[in-house]
Design an enzyme around this catalytic site. Structure first.
Site, PDB file in Angstrom:
ATOM      1  N   VAL A  50       0.840  -1.199   0.000  1.00  0.00           N
ATOM      2  CA  VAL A  50       0.000   0.000   0.000  1.00  0.00           C
ATOM      3  C   VAL A  50       0.875   1.248   0.000  1.00  0.00           C
ATOM      4  O   VAL A  50       1.841   1.347   0.760  1.00  0.00           O
ATOM      5  CB  VAL A  50      -0.925   0.010   1.242  1.00  0.00           C
ATOM      6  CG1 VAL A  50      -1.750   1.280   1.296  1.00  0.00           C
ATOM      7  CG2 VAL A  50      -1.831  -1.214   1.242  1.00  0.00           C
ATOM      8  N   CYS A  51       0.508   2.219  -0.856  1.00  0.00           N
ATOM      9  CA  CYS A  51       1.173   3.521  -0.846  1.00  0.00           C
ATOM     10  C   CYS A  51       0.119   4.611  -0.957  1.00  0.00           C
ATOM     11  O   CYS A  51      -1.075   4.324  -1.024  1.00  0.00           O
ATOM     12  CB  CYS A  51       2.211   3.636  -1.959  1.00  0.00           C
ATOM     13  SG  CYS A  51       1.536   3.837  -3.622  1.00  0.00           S
ATOM     14  N   GLY A  52       0.548   5.838  -0.987  1.00  0.00           N
ATOM     15  CA  GLY A  52      -0.379   6.960  -1.005  1.00  0.00           C
ATOM     16  C   GLY A  52      -1.326   6.972  -2.189  1.00  0.00           C
ATOM     17  O   GLY A  52      -2.527   7.172  -2.037  1.00  0.00           O
TER      18      GLY A  52
END
Length: 101
Positions: free
Chosen positions: A8-10
């Site tokens: 998960v990232c921004g």
């Protein structure tokens, strides 16, 4: 059983896609049965049913809430196996030992 990892990232585009590839490569070399997917932090809740472990940078990991047999691994350098590898292996060996070949 296969341990299912969610990177998960921004935004779910750049960092998480690269992290997905790095985690996949690391777990393959470590002989761990796994799958890896990626998404944006805003989408992770809809992806939780298909994940056992969520891996994200430390500043995003604090925004991720899980229950049951799901785990969050926060890392400083998402692209460095030297950083995420030991943390990820610790969770896998403790909670998903059947996936270690």
């Amino acid at each position: 059983m296969t341990v299912r990892i969610l990177a998960v990232c921004g935004n779910g585009q750049g960092s998480s896609m690269i992290m997905k590839m790095k985690v996949d490569q690391f777990l393959t070399q470590s002989n761990i049965d796994h799958t890896v997917n990626s998404c944006a932090v805003g989408e992770y809740k809809s992806e939780l049913s298909g994940a056992d472990i969520i891996i994200a940078s430390t500043h995003i990991a604090g925004e991720i809430t899980v229950t049951g047999n799901k785990y969050v691994v926060g890392v400083r350098n998402m692209l460095s196996p030297a950083d995420f590898g030991p943390k990820l292996l610790e969770v896998i060996k403790a909670h998903f030992p059947q996936d270690v070949k």
